[in-house]
Motif scaffolding. Structure first.
Motif, mmCIF file in Angstrom:
data_model
loop_
_atom_site.group_PDB
_atom_site.id
_atom_site.type_symbol
_atom_site.label_atom_id
_atom_site.label_comp_id
_atom_site.label_asym_id
_atom_site.label_seq_id
_atom_site.Cartn_x
_atom_site.Cartn_y
_atom_site.Cartn_z
ATOM 1 N N ALA A 166 5.790 -28.316 -5.277
ATOM 2 C CA ALA A 166 6.836 -29.163 -5.848
ATOM 3 C C ALA A 166 6.821 -30.547 -5.739
ATOM 4 C CB ALA A 166 8.093 -28.833 -5.991
ATOM 5 N N CYS A 167 6.323 -30.838 -4.235
ATOM 6 C CA CYS A 167 6.168 -32.057 -3.594
ATOM 7 C C CYS A 167 4.840 -32.608 -3.956
ATOM 8 C CB CYS A 167 6.180 -31.822 -2.047
ATOM 9 S SG CYS A 167 5.974 -33.322 -1.111
ATOM 10 N N ILE A 168 3.838 -31.767 -4.341
ATOM 11 C CA ILE A 168 2.422 -32.272 -4.792
ATOM 12 C C ILE A 168 2.730 -32.862 -6.058
ATOM 13 C CG2 ILE A 168 0.032 -31.543 -5.590
ATOM 14 C CD1 ILE A 168 -0.066 -29.694 -3.244
ATOM 15 N N GLY A 169 3.596 -32.092 -6.960
ATOM 16 C CA GLY A 169 3.841 -32.658 -8.283
ATOM 17 C C GLY A 169 4.549 -33.846 -8.285
ATOM 18 N N GLY A 170 5.636 -34.002 -7.640
ATOM 19 C CA GLY A 170 6.476 -35.013 -7.461
ATOM 20 C C GLY A 170 5.897 -36.224 -7.122
ATOM 21 N N TYR A 171 5.118 -36.349 -6.041
ATOM 22 C CA TYR A 171 4.596 -37.359 -5.400
ATOM 23 C C TYR A 171 3.251 -37.639 -6.078
ATOM 24 C CZ TYR A 171 7.723 -37.981 -1.568
ATOM 25 O OH TYR A 171 8.631 -38.517 -0.571
ATOM 26 N N GLY A 172 2.517 -36.839 -6.856
ATOM 27 C CA GLY A 172 1.409 -37.146 -7.737
ATOM 28 C C GLY A 172 1.741 -37.843 -8.825
ATOM 29 N N SER A 173 2.919 -37.565 -9.641
ATOM 30 C CA SER A 173 3.234 -38.217 -10.632
ATOM 31 C C SER A 173 3.821 -39.419 -10.295
ATOM 32 C CB SER A 173 4.388 -37.316 -11.093
ATOM 33 O OG SER A 173 3.740 -36.396 -12.381
ATOM 34 N N ALA A 174 4.307 -39.584 -9.263
ATOM 35 C CA ALA A 174 5.055 -41.076 -8.797
ATOM 36 C C ALA A 174 3.745 -41.999 -8.596
ATOM 37 C CB ALA A 174 6.068 -40.794 -7.533
ATOM 38 N N ILE A 175 3.002 -41.481 -7.898
ATOM 39 C CA ILE A 175 1.835 -42.478 -7.399
ATOM 40 C C ILE A 175 0.824 -42.570 -8.494
ATOM 41 C CG2 ILE A 175 -0.049 -42.433 -6.093
ATOM 42 C CD1 ILE A 175 1.095 -40.721 -3.776
#
Length: 315
Positions: free
Chosen positions: A63-72
């Motif tokens: 979930a962290c990869i998804g959240g930060y990936g989308s944000a970046i």
């Protein structure tokens, strides 16, 4: 039959609640939005834990990869939110494949501890790698979901879109569960030795289930980022593991609608006890304790309590 009708009734009640919150609006809109997101996360977690019978305490890492990936991708590189979501899911899937291949050779509490360590490592990376994640400052200004110039900024429209995405995720989960692959997973949950005797490749099935759960978790993390517009390490920390496990077991682990029901109930219960002030957490904990005592298989399994005794004896 009664249990199935009860589950359908619970799902219908959840739909009515969804409509009521949609009409009423206010703060409950945000709570229900988060419930839809957690519902998607729990569907994936249920796929690995409920259907496959494995323990994973590290799905918050994906979930962290998804959240930060989308944000970046959407903030720094101006990617379309939808494309950023899909790209983050791809990265999470590859990460799950690379991590799961050696990790899933472990069993029992060894697997649980290894996956928990994965979540802690990911959390520490988000805190320490400030040049990429901005540490405790978090990411702000994350654009909402949309296509081109059309963006979903109205809170009611956000809830409708999240509800539709949850239904789509539920439909995919149901199709996978009823497939030959899903039946293989349930055989593994029943007995790995028995499943192996039937010709099921245990390691391959576990790994695929782990990747599917990671894809669901990544999608949920991205949706959180684009819905709230802000993320920080605390969002995907160990607290997320506790919350999602509570939702899964309240709804019913290993059932179809359990993750959805659990996400909605566990999200709304704290709001019901908000008026108790300092006793809010105590009241919430007592209700959860009562549920675990009288409904150990989750709310979606309560229908079995109303079956005639003769039916129970036959089973």
């Amino acid at each position: 039959m009664i249990a199935n009708r009860f589950s359908i009734g619970l799902l219908g009640l959840a739909g009515l609640l969804f409509v009521a919150v949609l009409i009423y609006g206010g703060y409950l809109l945000t709570v229900m939005q988060l419930a839809m997101i957690y519902g998607i996360f729990c569907l994936g977690l249920n796929f690995f834990m409920g259907y496959t019978g494995q323990a994973s305490f590290g799905q918050n890492a994906f979930a962290c990869i998804g959240g930060y990936g989308s944000a970046i991708l959407s903030v720094q590189y101006n990617w379309e939110p939808g494309l950023a979501l899909l790209a983050s899911m791809a990265v999470a899937g590859v990460a799950a494949l690379l991590i799961g291949y050696p990790t899933l050779r472990l069993r029992g509490h060894y697997l649980a501890m290894a996956t928990f360590a994965l979540g802690l490592i990911t959390y520490d990376i988000t805190v320490q790698w400030t040049s990429l994640t901005q540490g405790y400052m978090g990411y702000a200004g994350i654009p909402p979901l949309g296509v081109g110039s059309f963006t979903v900024e109205d809170e009611r429209m956000k809830l409708i879109c999240l509800g539709l995405l949850l239904l789509f995720a539920f439909w995919i989960s149901q199709r996978l569960r009823d497939s030959r692959f899903g039946r293989g997973l349930r055989a593994i949950a029943g007995s790995e030795d028995g499943a192996s005797a039937l010709g099921i490749r245990i390691s391959r099935f576990k790994l695929i289930a782990f990747v599917i759960a990671a894809l669901y978790a990544s999608a949920a993390g991205s949706l959180f980022a684009h819905t709230v517009g802000f993320i920080s390490p605390e969002v995907f920390g160990p607290q997320m593991v506790i919350v999602t496990f509570t939702m899964l077991y309240v709804g019913g682990v290993g059932t179809m609608i359990g993750p959805v029901i659990g996400a909605i109930v566990a999200s709304l219960l704290p709001e019901l006890f908000r008026s108790t002030g300092r006793f809010q957490d105590i009241a919430y904990a007592l209700v959860l304790l009562v549920m675990l005592i009288y409904a150990p298989k989750g709310l979606s399994a309560l229908g079995s309590l109303f079956r005639p005794r003769a039916d129970k004896d036959e089973v």
